[in-house]
Enzyme design. Structure first.
Site, PDB file in Angstrom:
ATOM      1  N   GLY A 126      29.741 -38.342  -6.655  1.00  0.00           N
ATOM      2  CA  GLY A 126      30.272 -37.131  -7.280  1.00  0.00           C
ATOM      3  C   GLY A 126      30.266 -37.191  -8.795  1.00  0.00           C
ATOM      4  O   GLY A 126      30.717 -36.262  -9.453  1.00  0.00           O
ATOM      5  N   CYS A 127      29.765 -38.293  -9.363  1.00  0.00           N
ATOM      6  CA  CYS A 127      29.628 -38.394 -10.821  1.00  0.00           C
ATOM      7  C   CYS A 127      28.162 -38.159 -11.185  1.00  0.00           C
ATOM      8  O   CYS A 127      27.281 -38.693 -10.524  1.00  0.00           O
ATOM      9  CB  CYS A 127      30.017 -39.783 -11.307  1.00  0.00           C
ATOM     10  SG  CYS A 127      31.761 -40.104 -11.237  1.00  0.00           S
ATOM     11  N   GLU A 128      27.950 -37.399 -12.249  1.00  0.00           N
ATOM     12  CA  GLU A 128      26.573 -37.214 -12.721  1.00  0.00           C
ATOM     13  C   GLU A 128      26.064 -38.507 -13.345  1.00  0.00           C
ATOM     14  O   GLU A 128      24.914 -38.860 -13.214  1.00  0.00           O
ATOM     15  CB  GLU A 128      26.503 -36.073 -13.744  1.00  0.00           C
ATOM     16  CG  GLU A 128      26.594 -34.712 -13.086  1.00  0.00           C
ATOM     17  CD  GLU A 128      26.426 -33.575 -14.088  1.00  0.00           C
ATOM     18  OE1 GLU A 128      26.097 -33.836 -15.264  1.00  0.00           O
ATOM     19  OE2 GLU A 128      26.623 -32.430 -13.679  1.00  0.00           O
ATOM     20  N   SER A 129      26.959 -39.210 -14.038  1.00  0.00           N
ATOM     21  CA  SER A 129      26.610 -40.510 -14.611  1.00  0.00           C
ATOM     22  C   SER A 129      26.931 -41.576 -13.583  1.00  0.00           C
ATOM     23  O   SER A 129      27.793 -41.379 -12.738  1.00  0.00           O
ATOM     24  CB  SER A 129      27.426 -40.780 -15.872  1.00  0.00           C
ATOM     25  OG  SER A 129      27.326 -39.710 -16.766  1.00  0.00           O
TER      26      SER A 129
END
Length: 137
Positions: free
Chosen positions: A50-53
């Site tokens: 759920g993190c772009e990074s």
């Protein structure tokens, strides 16, 4: 609920600086101070979904209190994660459930840094902490 010592230090530091630029600089410094995560911990199982990074998270329970460690390739995210760790390290599983993420970053004067995608990512990190605290109670 009383804040962990690190969280109080973070609040005092961020509330003492007036300008947005100073806060942004300080955010980067917090990220640089984040202890490096062992390469052995940078595995898919520790990646936060759920993190772009890319953000890796590990947690350990010590005498009923959680200690988390995390790392990210992205400098700004590393700073935000460092401030999240300051807020949650040392909490019990129950206290962890009660952490109000938007309120915490609002108190730090960093709400502007929380674009929807960053906010979602940090919420995913916090959710992962809560999940870990449930599985190891």
């Amino acid at each position: 609920m009383s804040l962990p010592v690190e969280a109080v230090a973070a609040l005092q530091a961020f509330q003492a600086v007036g300008s947005w630029e100073q806060r942004a600089r300080m955010l980067m410094q917090w990220g640089e101070r984040l202890p490096a995560l062992a390469e052995a911990d940078k595995i898919d199982a520790n990646l936060v979904q759920g993190c772009e990074s890319l953000v890796w998270l590990v947690g350990h329970l010590h005498d009923g209190h959680w200690q988390f460690a995390a790392s990210s390739e992205a400098r700004l995210i590393r700073g935000l994660v460092a401030l999240l760790l300051a807020r949650v390290n040392g909490l019990s599983a129950a206290e962890l459930q009660a952490v109000d993420l938007p309120d915490w970053f609002n108190q730090l004067g960093l709400s502007r840094q929380l674009s929807p995608s960053r906010s979602n990512g940090l919420n995913a990190v916090l959710q992962r902490m809560r999940d870990l605290s449930h599985t190891q109670n």
